[in-house]
Design an enzyme around this catalytic site. Structure first.
Site, PDB file in Angstrom:
ATOM      1  N   ASP A   1       0.826  -1.261  -0.150  1.00  0.00           N
ATOM      2  CA  ASP A   1       0.085  -0.189   0.335  1.00  0.00           C
ATOM      3  C   ASP A   1       0.919   1.247  -0.126  1.00  0.00           C
ATOM      4  O   ASP A   1       2.167   1.070   0.499  1.00  0.00           O
ATOM      5  CB  ASP A   1      -0.517  -0.050   1.366  1.00  0.00           C
ATOM      6  CG  ASP A   1      -2.202   0.633   0.906  1.00  0.00           C
ATOM      7  OD1 ASP A   1      -2.429   1.353   0.092  1.00  0.00           O
ATOM      8  OD2 ASP A   1      -3.338   0.611   1.806  1.00  0.00           O
TER       9      ASP A   1
ATOM     10  N   ASP B   1     -11.106   2.158  -3.458  1.00  0.00           N
ATOM     11  CA  ASP B   1     -10.871   1.682  -2.246  1.00  0.00           C
ATOM     12  C   ASP B   1     -12.582   1.638  -2.532  1.00  0.00           C
ATOM     13  O   ASP B   1     -13.524   1.902  -1.309  1.00  0.00           O
ATOM     14  CB  ASP B   1     -10.687   2.739  -1.260  1.00  0.00           C
ATOM     15  CG  ASP B   1      -9.673   2.395  -0.397  1.00  0.00           C
ATOM     16  OD1 ASP B   1      -9.186   1.389  -0.955  1.00  0.00           O
ATOM     17  OD2 ASP B   1      -8.530   3.211  -0.275  1.00  0.00           O
TER      18      ASP B   1
HETATM   19  C1  DGJ Z   1      -5.593   2.145   2.106  1.00  0.00           C
HETATM   20  C2  DGJ Z   1      -6.619   0.839   1.116  1.00  0.00           C
HETATM   21  O1  DGJ Z   1      -6.502   1.102   0.286  1.00  0.00           O
HETATM   22  C3  DGJ Z   1      -7.277  -0.083   1.955  1.00  0.00           C
HETATM   23  O2  DGJ Z   1      -7.792  -1.073   0.784  1.00  0.00           O
HETATM   24  C4  DGJ Z   1      -7.108  -0.471   3.121  1.00  0.00           C
HETATM   25  O3  DGJ Z   1      -5.687  -1.376   2.838  1.00  0.00           O
HETATM   26  C5  DGJ Z   1      -6.474   0.368   3.785  1.00  0.00           C
HETATM   27  N1  DGJ Z   1      -5.570   1.849   3.345  1.00  0.00           N
HETATM   28  C6  DGJ Z   1      -5.792   0.209   5.016  1.00  0.00           C
HETATM   29  O4  DGJ Z   1      -4.604   1.461   6.005  1.00  0.00           O
END
Ligand code: DGJ
Length: 747
Positions: free
Chosen positions: A479, A549
């Site tokens: 991430d 997301d």
């Molecule tokens: C952002 C990501 O896109 C999410 O799927 C998740 O992993 C969160 N960060 C976790 O902090």
């Protein structure tokens, strides 16, 4: 495929079955552009394609020839200020402050295959016969800087890969302040410009506008390729649609600051520039030093946007993505993020994983919050050691428990970041990017580690490699949750600060390269708050990326449709999540959430224990379906049928067809149900005209057999009937509805 050079006319012709690319050496020794498009016959002389006209108010290169002005000449890698006034591909600052250049043809070399680009992701060949590469060598006599322009033409598809590399063979240091990967001067401006733009949770929405005199551009100066723009644009003729007409896609294999620009001049010609964003960029080239630009890929299609996309898909799936997982069906996963956020215990995780296994899931992924003091997003980032109070047996212990359930285990990292409240920061507060004397702004309460420094990358590598070698981790979600501010590296001198953004990305690539080669069977998925770094650069290391997301099925239609213009289905991370959806609070039916997520890597972002018994049965059926068809969906040929960006966007449809065209899976989605629905008919694509197909709709077989030509030219009837509503247990249609059709050719 072939690359020919005509000595007498100094003309290069690169061609394969689909495209021709023609260049010539200009009277001043620069390289000129003659043609890029559909394949044309080879001839010795194409010089007529270079129009030479005299126009008032131009400056010209030679006193005795006022028809030779660079302003009016199509060039391969233009400089500024020596009679061309358009934005250039290259700018070199000398110690005396001058910023001109004059790259003159010296020699060239043609080789089979394609050379690697050191430290950078790029397309590749497995056999030398798959491509040919032309390297044209030019020199700026004053500075002694040598420029090599690299052109690779693949034997298959209308693809040309380009990059530039510089070597300072002079005696003095110079600074590259602009070094684009690609410059393409087109002879007219009759194009529409397509870009894929948005924001966090609204990535890669298609926007279209006409090219006009002046500049149109998309870019990122955030340090990551960004949610806002994608390093991919298309120029298409106004009449071009999915099936016919000319389109050229321009894609940059890079994950940092970029610029994609088209400039239409007074002569109605168009200059396309693509590469590292010149804003804030400067790279010191000491005598003997080299600089390689990222690679840009151009795909030409005269059979519409659909063919252009399928060419990108094929190339990026097979000759950009690499490694063990490249051609393998992707595991169906259950990620705990939206199920628990930071609020979990080991027992809770095992409980979620247990139900996932029962439903047929193959991989359980533990997301954020498992390490250091990370009980919320204010602390712990950077301390890649399991929190003992949560996971008494560490990651090793949890991975064993998950494996004992019969699942693979995956783990989340955010390698490039640190919280101020973390041991890593307490030990090395100077390891972050921050400008002396300025405040270091936070994003999601975190700082960005200075990945331009080798010791920082090494330290993070050490922590990650320890976990990956001690525990049975089969998947890593990498991430990256903030953009870069106050960009400055404590480790570099003043005259190299313009290198930091690019060095940062090189550090990211270095860490990816080391981890993926050390742990070749681990599946890497890239992520940046969803799709904030969904670009071809990372596809080279991570064959799939979390697309957004936003997991709402309706929102996903636009995101996945836009993404499909460049990126293959196998790269698009897509999951089913709970309702009301956590991003838009919408309630969509479970079948629609799955029907959207099937066209990607597929998984669940929820606790399946919390579903009703009936829903769990539905999930089991969904997983059975995906296991049966994922090879076809992830690796078949993708066709867009109906765009969520057209008209009111109420209906979206797409389909994937197997290579032998005997099987296809089609997704149909309708946002709102309207009273007295109009009749529906979809013209399918990619089928074999002569084959006769049986069709199932949501698992139920339709009566009748249909030839491919019928389905493609007369269409598939999608009008709803009462029986379907009854079968779905609905009163009369519903909002956010969808259907899956499977087509199978009769033997
Ligand atoms: C952002 C990501 O896109 C999410 O799927 C998740 O992993 C969160 N960060 C976790 O902090």
């Amino acid at each position: 495929m072939s690359i020919l050079f005509n000595e007498a006319t100094q003309t290069f012709h690169l061609f394969n079955k689909e495209i021709s690319y023609l260049m010539t050496v200009l009277p001043n020794g620069h390289l000129g552009q003659l043609y890029f498009g559909r394949k044309i016959h080879h001839k010795e002389d194409f010089s007529y394609l270079m129009e030479r006209v005299h126009r008032s108010m131009t400056a010209y290169v030679y006193d005795n020839d006022c028809s030779f002005s660079l302003e009016l000449t199509r060039q391969e890698y233009a400089g500024y200020g020596t009679t061309d006034f358009r934005h250039p591909a290259v700018e070199i600052r000398q110690q005396n402050g001058s910023a001109l250049s004059d790259f003159v043809y010296e020699s060239h070399q043609i080789t089979a295959g394609k050379p690697k680009l050191p430290g950078l992701p790029a397309t590749y060949t497995e056999e030398p016969s798959e491509a040919e590469t032309l390297i044209v060598r030019l020199r700026d006599p004053l500075t002694g800087v040598v420029l090599e322009l690299l052109y690779t033409i693949f034997s298959e598809g209308g693809v040309l890969a380009r990059s530039a590399r510089f070597r300072n063979e002079g005696a003095e240091s110079v600074w590259l302040t602009r070094a684009m990967s690609l410059c393409l001067d087109l002879p007219d401006c009759g194009y529409e410009w397509l870009q894929f733009s948005g924001a966090w949770a609204r990535e890669r929405h298609l926007k279209v506008r006409r090219l006009e005199q002046g500049i149109q551009a998309v870019d990122s100066i955030r340090g990551n390729s960004s949610h806002e723009q994608n390093p991919f644009i298309v120029l298409k003729r106004p009449g071009t649609d999915e099936e016919q007409g000319e389109a050229i896609g321009f894609s940059l294999i890079y994950s940092g600051n970029f610029l994609a620009q088209a400039q239409v001049d007074t002569q109605d010609t168009t200059r396309v520039l693509l590469g590292i964003h010149p804003f804030g960029f400067s790279w010191k080239l000491e005598p003997g030093a080299s600089f390689q630009t990222p690679e840009a890929v151009m795909v030409y299609s005269h059979e519409g946007l659909g063919k252009m996309s399928r060419t990108f898909h094929q190339l990026y799936r097979k000759r950009l993505a690499r490694g063990y997982w490249r051609d393998r069906e992707r595991p169906i996963l259950n990620n705990n993020w939206e199920a628990t956020y930071f609020d979990f215990t080991e027992d809770r995780l095992v409980e979620i994983a247990g139900k996932a296994k029962e439903c047929g899931v193959e991989l359980f992924v533990l997301d954020d919050g498992w390490f250091g003091a990370r009980r919320n997003d204010h602390a712990g980032l950077g301390d890649w050691v399991a929190a003992k109070e949560l996971l008494p047996g560490g990651i090793k212990g949890l991975a064993e428990k998950i494996e004992a359930l019969g699942l693979k285990f995956g783990l989340w990292f955010e390698p490039e970041m640190v919280n101020a409240d973390a041991d890593l920061y307490r030990a090395h507060s100077d390891w972050i990017l921050k400008t002396p004397g300025r405040r270091a702004s936070l994003g999601r309460h975190q700082h960005v580690l200075d990945f331009s420094r080798q010791e920082v990358v090494d330290a993070v590598y050490g922590m990650m490699a320890k976990i990956l070698s001690e525990a049975k981790v089969s998947y890593v979600k990498w991430d990256m949750n903030r953009s870069i501010t106050e960009c400055y590296s404590a480790a570099l001198p003043a005259d190299r600060q313009g290198e930091v953004f690019h060095r940062y990305i090189l550090g990211v690539y270095d860490l990816y390269e080391r981890l993926t080669s050390e742990f070749p069977k681990v599946l890497f998925e890239s992520c940046a708050s969803g799709g904030g770094r969904f670009d071809p650069g990372l596809l080279y290391y991570a064959p799939q990326g979390w697309a957004s997301d936003d997991t709402d099925a309706v929102e996903r239609l636009k995101i996945q449709y836009g993404t499909s213009f460049c990126y293959p289905v196998s790269s698009i991370g897509s999951h089913v999540s709970v309702v009301p959806n956590h991003q838009v609070f919408r309630e969509t039916p479970l079948h629609t959430r799955a029907n959207a997520a099937y066209f990607g890597t597929f998984g669940y972002e929820l606790d399946l224990n919390k579903l009703t018994e009936e829903e769990q049965q539905q999930v089991k059926a969904q997983i059975r379906f995906m296991k049966q068809y994922r090879k076809l969906i992830q690796f078949g040929d993708f066709y867009r049928l109906k765009s969520p960006f057209d008209g009111d966007g109420n209906v979206t449809a797409w389909m994937v067809v197997s290579e032998d065209r005997r099987e296809a899976v089609l997704g149909w989605y309708r946002v709102l149900y309207h009273a007295n629905q109009p009749l529906g008919r979809l013209r399918l694509k990619g089928l074999d005209e002569a084959l006769c197909y049986r069709i199932t709709e949501d698992g139920r077989e339709r009566t009748g057999r249909y030839y491919g030509d019928e389905l493609m030219y007369a269409g598939l009837i999608t009008t709803e009937g009462v029986s379907r509503e009854a079968a779905l247990g609905q009163k009369a249609g519903c909002d956010f509805d969808s259907r899956i059709f499977v087509l199978r050719a009769e033997s």
